[in-house]
Every structure is written in structure tokens, then in C-alpha cells.
Design a protein around this motif. Sequence first.
Motif, mmCIF file in Angstrom:
data_model
loop_
_atom_site.group_PDB
_atom_site.id
_atom_site.type_symbol
_atom_site.label_atom_id
_atom_site.label_comp_id
_atom_site.label_asym_id
_atom_site.label_seq_id
_atom_site.Cartn_x
_atom_site.Cartn_y
_atom_site.Cartn_z
ATOM 1 N N ASN A 101 75.843 74.235 22.357
ATOM 2 C CA ASN A 101 76.809 73.134 22.326
ATOM 3 C C ASN A 101 76.141 71.757 22.333
ATOM 4 N N LEU A 116 76.428 67.023 28.346
ATOM 5 C CA LEU A 116 77.148 67.881 27.416
ATOM 6 C C LEU A 116 78.263 67.095 26.738
ATOM 7 N N LYS A 119 83.001 68.366 22.164
ATOM 8 C CA LYS A 119 83.281 68.270 20.727
ATOM 9 C C LYS A 119 84.416 69.174 20.297
ATOM 10 N N SER A 123 82.917 73.709 23.720
ATOM 11 C CA SER A 123 82.122 72.839 24.587
ATOM 12 C C SER A 123 82.896 72.483 25.856
ATOM 13 N N THR A 126 82.465 75.415 28.130
ATOM 14 C CA THR A 126 81.094 75.394 28.631
ATOM 15 C C THR A 126 80.946 74.348 29.735
#
Length: 138
Positions: A101, A116, A119, A123, A126
Motif C-alpha cells: 500500500n 500510510l 488511497k 489501504s 491496512t
Amino acid sequence: MKPILKDQTEFPTIENLAKHLSVENLNLYQQLLEELHKHSFKEDWNYYKDGNNWLSKILFKKKNLGWLSIWKTGVKVTVYFGERVWPQLVANDLFHQLEANEASIHKTGKLTAVLLPLKNEESLRTAIKLINFKKNIK
């Protein structure tokens, strides 16, 4: 590139964030808040004069699990890990999801930051896993 919420008088409400984020990124931000609240996490926006920026802590009770920031490219979640814990993250399957990611990793002194970008839904999931990982490490 740096976070973009520079105006100290403009609290990051959904309406104000809509001026800075695309519709897709605003939706991801709102989904992130929903997920955070489902896990009993809270966001706590503050204006930090050292960086002249609005940032939000991601809190579980009083424990800071990470940070939310708003960029031209969208929303980022940043989680810091100490030297003792870092090997646990690297050994975890989650680490491969971070790489997939496009998370960036920055070592600063004894801490390692995982940035992080949100998007898409993957993601976002995550990011929630990363925050939960931080919450559950001893």
C-alpha cells in the motif's frame, strides 16, 4: 511535501476538509473515522505551532496510537514504533500489506515512523490493522 492545514483559525471540520480534499479522499477520511470509532478510538485535532499545522492524534483512552494528517495528495496515517517493537512489525504479515500500500518508513532517532497514504478501501483496512497492532503490542 508537508501537511497542508496551515490556518490556525480553521478547525478541521468535514466542511473545512472538503475545501482541501477530493470527494474520494473526503469519503476515505469519513470511512476512517467510522472505523476508528467502531474500535473505540478517538481523533483529537490540535494545531501544532512547531510545524504550523493541524494534526490529529489517534487515541485509545489516553494512549496515542498514531496521527492523522491532511496532504495535497489526501489523508495519511502515521504510526511510530520504538526499537524494541519494530522487529515484531517487520515479522508480521501486516508489514507486507504496508509495502503493498505504498507506506513509507522513516527512522528518526530511536523511533521508526510508518506513513500510510489512504488511497482506497484496502489501504484504509491496512491503516486500521496498523493502529490495532500498535494498540495490542506489549
